[in-house]
Motif scaffolding. Structure first.
Motif, PDB file in Angstrom:
ATOM      1  N   VAL A 175       7.579   0.148   7.682  1.00  0.00           N
ATOM      2  CA  VAL A 175       8.151  -1.132   8.129  1.00  0.00           C
ATOM      3  C   VAL A 175       8.767  -0.982   9.519  1.00  0.00           C
ATOM      4  CG1 VAL A 175       9.895  -2.872   7.650  1.00  0.00           C
ATOM      5  CG2 VAL A 175       8.553  -1.926   5.780  1.00  0.00           C
ATOM      6  N   LEU A 176       9.594   0.045   9.716  1.00  0.00           N
ATOM      7  CA  LEU A 176      10.262   0.202  11.015  1.00  0.00           C
ATOM      8  C   LEU A 176       9.286   0.498  12.150  1.00  0.00           C
ATOM      9  CD1 LEU A 176      13.711   1.914  10.449  1.00  0.00           C
ATOM     10  CD2 LEU A 176      13.189  -0.411  11.176  1.00  0.00           C
ATOM     11  N   PRO A 177       8.353   1.448  12.001  1.00  0.00           N
ATOM     12  CA  PRO A 177       7.415   1.674  13.108  1.00  0.00           C
ATOM     13  C   PRO A 177       6.620   0.421  13.459  1.00  0.00           C
ATOM     14  CG  PRO A 177       7.287   3.483  11.560  1.00  0.00           C
ATOM     15  CD  PRO A 177       8.175   2.447  10.940  1.00  0.00           C
ATOM     16  N   TYR A 178       6.227  -0.334  12.417  1.00  0.00           N
ATOM     17  CA  TYR A 178       5.429  -1.520  12.687  1.00  0.00           C
ATOM     18  C   TYR A 178       6.224  -2.574  13.459  1.00  0.00           C
ATOM     19  CZ  TYR A 178       2.007  -5.201  11.935  1.00  0.00           C
ATOM     20  OH  TYR A 178       1.080  -6.183  12.121  1.00  0.00           O
ATOM     21  N   SER A 184       0.840  -1.205   0.000  1.00  0.00           N
ATOM     22  CA  SER A 184       0.000   0.000   0.000  1.00  0.00           C
ATOM     23  C   SER A 184       0.868   1.245   0.000  1.00  0.00           C
ATOM     24  CB  SER A 184      -0.985   0.008   1.168  1.00  0.00           C
ATOM     25  OG  SER A 184      -0.609  -0.878   2.157  1.00  0.00           O
ATOM     26  N   SER A 185       2.027   1.160   0.689  1.00  0.00           N
ATOM     27  CA  SER A 185       2.922   2.309   0.695  1.00  0.00           C
ATOM     28  C   SER A 185       3.494   2.558  -0.696  1.00  0.00           C
ATOM     29  CB  SER A 185       4.042   2.077   1.695  1.00  0.00           C
ATOM     30  OG  SER A 185       5.015   3.071   1.574  1.00  0.00           O
ATOM     31  N   TRP A 224      12.909   3.497   0.672  1.00  0.00           N
ATOM     32  CA  TRP A 224      13.349   3.941   1.990  1.00  0.00           C
ATOM     33  C   TRP A 224      12.202   4.608   2.747  1.00  0.00           C
ATOM     34  CZ3 TRP A 224      16.411   2.753   5.578  1.00  0.00           C
ATOM     35  CH2 TRP A 224      16.637   3.644   6.642  1.00  0.00           C
ATOM     36  N   GLN A 225      11.376   5.374   2.029  1.00  0.00           N
ATOM     37  CA  GLN A 225      10.214   5.981   2.695  1.00  0.00           C
ATOM     38  C   GLN A 225       9.304   4.899   3.275  1.00  0.00           C
ATOM     39  OE1 GLN A 225       8.828   8.283  -0.596  1.00  0.00           O
ATOM     40  NE2 GLN A 225       9.843  10.172   0.097  1.00  0.00           N
ATOM     41  N   THR A 226       9.118   3.836   2.501  1.00  0.00           N
ATOM     42  CA  THR A 226       8.296   2.737   2.995  1.00  0.00           C
ATOM     43  C   THR A 226       8.904   2.129   4.246  1.00  0.00           C
ATOM     44  OG1 THR A 226       7.689   2.259   0.720  1.00  0.00           O
ATOM     45  CG2 THR A 226       7.262   0.531   2.344  1.00  0.00           C
ATOM     46  N   ILE A 227      10.217   1.891   4.201  1.00  0.00           N
ATOM     47  CA  ILE A 227      10.882   1.278   5.357  1.00  0.00           C
ATOM     48  C   ILE A 227      10.784   2.197   6.569  1.00  0.00           C
ATOM     49  CG2 ILE A 227      13.120   0.561   6.257  1.00  0.00           C
ATOM     50  CD1 ILE A 227      13.824  -0.269   3.377  1.00  0.00           C
TER      51      ILE A 227
END
Lengths: 310, 407
Positions: free
Chosen positions: B307-310, B291-292, B300-303
């Motif tokens: 990804v990292l917050p999750y 979705s991102s 990198w924006q997705t990560i």
């Protein structure tokens, strides 16, 4: 590697050019990953270089190192056998304690215990595995040794002895063996158990005759992993097994292990490039390859097990 | 054999008992271990004064009854001139309260010493025997119940006298070392995990990295100590002793500093952090990434934003567990060169170091039984710290788990 040679041509899945920042971040992360490999390379390099200094000093040959029966640096006797022997002795005692206990506990947890019991006991066992080894060393020296001495007699059991160190080590690796073996037993398909029940087997017969043989490579993996932990364990033997090498199979005598020697020698202020300093790296080299070998064997068993059931 | 049903059932029952006993043996071992530590941390001690206070004609220990002049006279007669000058230099006697001066008299002149210490179990069950022994073997000694773990123990520096020693320098050393280990290992570890899970393609090189990390996790910790000794202490001595920053604390440190110790432990916990972070990142649903990407975000924006917050809760839990491993590590610190006696507290990362587990090791290795008590008290402090860390990890996980429901 592509990012190094073709930055401008770097493209993503959609065929669009990547942004500069994205490439940079990826480069940094790749560098981090490569750095982790360099740790292994660094370890091997340092052990090799310092060991080479040890053997090129002219005071000891590789043959003497392996075959000589004495380790007494003061009189220039460098035979690793006594240290190696007591490492094997303590590890063997540890496995004698942790092996059967670990497998039995694993059988109970995987085959017999209720979910409620399991959910309470497993965290407790994990606590046991999380206690620092220095505490086990204290325990071996101040509790297990006096206990052994009160049973077998003060004259039979030395103040420092390999038995106490081995037993403490056994308690330390018992949770690991139990947990790895339980995982293996849980992975055994239920159909196997049900088939045996269908033939009229009792629960014990199913556990011993079906589940354990089916999970045997997983259990072996746990054993080898435990052995590797025991071989590399330092603080317990440094406190409880004694200083000064001795070639003995008597578990009640004091005998320094490989790790114990490294800890004792490096604990004093050693000068660089002395025989003492170089000798710990030669021993470290043996220790490194011994544990590496055990870890690889353990992974082989795990892989074999996974191929079978997963 | 097949027909012998009762025999088989009997065997079945013994089997259950055996397996149950093995499981409970683990719990029993844990209890015995904790018991042996607590048993040594509390108990009666027999205290003998070098010069009982009555020798000086002081009959009451109440502060109001004491004579200032008399106390100062006692000090002047019984301790060296140099020591008096030092006290005078720290704070003139004329400005000190009577209470303070009495404290000095008690400490330096009366000098109470622990001549014998008993365990908690014997203090409870053999009180009479202990009293008799004290009366016959140490006439003039008084019996006191002592907790070896106390505020004074936490906040005093190392001393060669067991009842006066403390773990302040060791605690500060441990915190410094762990701090450096965290700063180096967490970014490196999480970065490597992101690379392996998000960027790397399946090829031989990345497979090598992965296998290497699993093998690193299995290397004995003492080997890491040797790596630290050769690389940080010896190879990078100008850096780790602070010479290139003109910040060298003491020339005697020779690179055996907090910095070297911290970096060594950082490397030691790196594989644990990587493996945990990888598992955490692997647990992020693919749909979140898609979705991102779908709304045009870069990789990198997705990560960074998704990804990292999750996966942050599991990354942090894994990191806390790695830190608690580092807190208890002893062997690598010995090899890197922990100092045997650090009375002065460390002032920077270029100071010589000692750490809590190192203190436990040194006190346990001493022959005097009183030091075993001190070691036991230090073990309790260490175990409480580890318990707090682990509890923190669990709280953190639960907190994030609630948040995650919103994803």
């Amino acid at each position: 590697m592509r990012s190094l040679f073709g930055i401008a041509r770097e493209k993503n899945e959609l065929g669009k050019k990547l942004r500069m920042g994205e490439i940079l971040i990826r480069g940094v992360l790749t560098f981090f990953a490569v750095l982790s490999v360099s740790i292994t390379v660094g370890i091997v390099y340092i052990l090799a270089v310092e060991s080479a200094r040890f053997f090129s000093s002219g005071e000891v040959t590789i043959k003497e190192f392996i075959t000589s029966l004495k380790w007494q640096p003061v009189i220039r006797q460098f035979g690793i056998l006594p240290l190696f022997n007591s490492t094997i002795l303590t590890s063997f005692i540890a496995m004698l304690v942790a092996g059967p206990l670990g497998v039995f506990a694993a059988i109970y947890l995987s085959e017999y215990a209720s979910d409620k019991f399991r959910s309470r006991v497993k965290p407790t066992l994990e606590v046991l595995a999380g206690i620092p080894t220095i505490v086990y060393g204290y325990f071996a020296l101040t509790f297990i040794t006096p206990f052994l001495r009160s049973i077998f007699g003060v004259n039979t059991v030395d103040i420092y002895n390999t038995a106490a160190a081995g037993i403490a080590m056994g308690i330390l690796i018992f949770p690991m063996i139990a947990s790895m073996s339980e995982d293996a037993m849980n992975a055994v398909p239920h159909g196997l158990r049900e088939a045996a029940y269908g033939l009229g087997a009792t629960k014990l017969e199913v556990s011993i005759g079906v589940v354990v043989p089916a999970a045997v490579s997983g259990i072996l993996a746990a054993f080898v992993m435990g052995l590797s932990r025991a071989v590399g364990e330092t603080m317990i033997v440094a406190l409880a097994a004694g200083a000064g090498s001795a070639l003995t199979l008597n578990p009640f005598k004091s005998a320094e292990t490989m790790t114990g020697y490294i800890a004792r020698i490096s604990g004093g202020d050693i000068g660089f490039d002395t025989m003492d300093y170089n000798s710990i790296f030669a021993i470290g080299m043996v220790l490194f390859f011994l544990t590496l070998m055990l870890n690889i064997i353990s992974q082989k068993f795990v892989r074999k097990f996974r191929e079978k059931y997963e | 054999m097949i027909s012998d049903i009762t025999g088989r059932q009997k065997k079945n029952r013994t089997g259950i008992l055996l397996f149950q006993a093995a499981t409970l043996a683990g719990i029993f071992a844990l209890i015995v271990l904790l018991y042996s530590v607590i048993n040594e941390s509390f108990g009666y001690v027999a205290i003998q004064d070098e010069h009982p206070i009555e020798e000086f004609g002081i009959t009451s220990e109440k502060i109001e009854d004491l004579q200032r002049a008399q106390l100062i006279e006692i000090l002047e007669q019984n301790i060296s001139k140099g020591l008096i000058h030092r006290f005078e230099f720290e704070k003139p006697f004329s400005q000190r309260s009577t209470e303070e001066i009495f404290g000095i008299v008690l400490d330096k002149v009366v000098n109470p010493q622990v001549v014998r210490a008993w365990s908690l179990a014997s203090s409870i069950f053999q009180r009479e025997k202990i009293r008799d022994e004290t009366r016959t073997e140490y006439p003039g000694a008084r019996l006191e119940f002592r907790s070896w773990i106390s505020f004074r123990f936490l906040f005093s520096a190392q001393s060669s006298i067991p009842e006066k020693t403390g773990i302040k320098t060791a605690l500060i050393g441990s915190f410094f070392i762990i701090g450096i280990a965290i700063i180096t290992a967490i970014p490196l570890g999480v970065g490597t995990a992101i690379y392996l899970e998000e960027y790397s393609k399946l090829n031989r090189f990345n497979n090598l990295i992965q296998v290497n990390i699993y093998n690193l996790a299995g290397i004995p910790s003492i080997i890491y100590g040797m790596l630290g000794l050769a690389v940080f202490v010896r190879g990078l001595e100008p850096l780790t002793s602070g010479l290139i920053f003109n910040a060298a604390q003491d020339s005697a440190s020779n690179g055996r500093t907090i910095l070297s110790a911290g970096l060594t432990l950082g490397i030691l916990v790196l594989p644990i952090i990587i493996i945990n972070a990888q598992e955490a990142i692997r647990g992020v649903p693919r749909s979140l990434r898609f979705s991102s990407f779908g709304i045009g975000a870069t990789k990198w924006q997705t990560i960074w934003h998704h990804v990292l917050p999750y996966s942050m809760d599991r990354i942090l839990t894994g990191s806390i567990l790695a830190i608690s491993r580092a807190l208890g590590e002893t062997a690598p610190l010995i090899v890197v060169g922990a100092s045997t006696f650090v009375a002065k507290q460390p002032s920077s990362v270029f100071s010589k170091f000692t750490a809590l587990p190192i203190q436990i090791y040194q006190w346990t290795a001493r022959p005097q039984p009183e030091f075993r008590k001190v070691a036991a008290a230090a073990i309790i402090v260490l175990l409480i710290l580890l318990l707090t860390l682990n509890a923190g990890a669990i709280i953190l996980r639960n907190r994030y788990a609630k948040k995650k429901k919103r994803w």
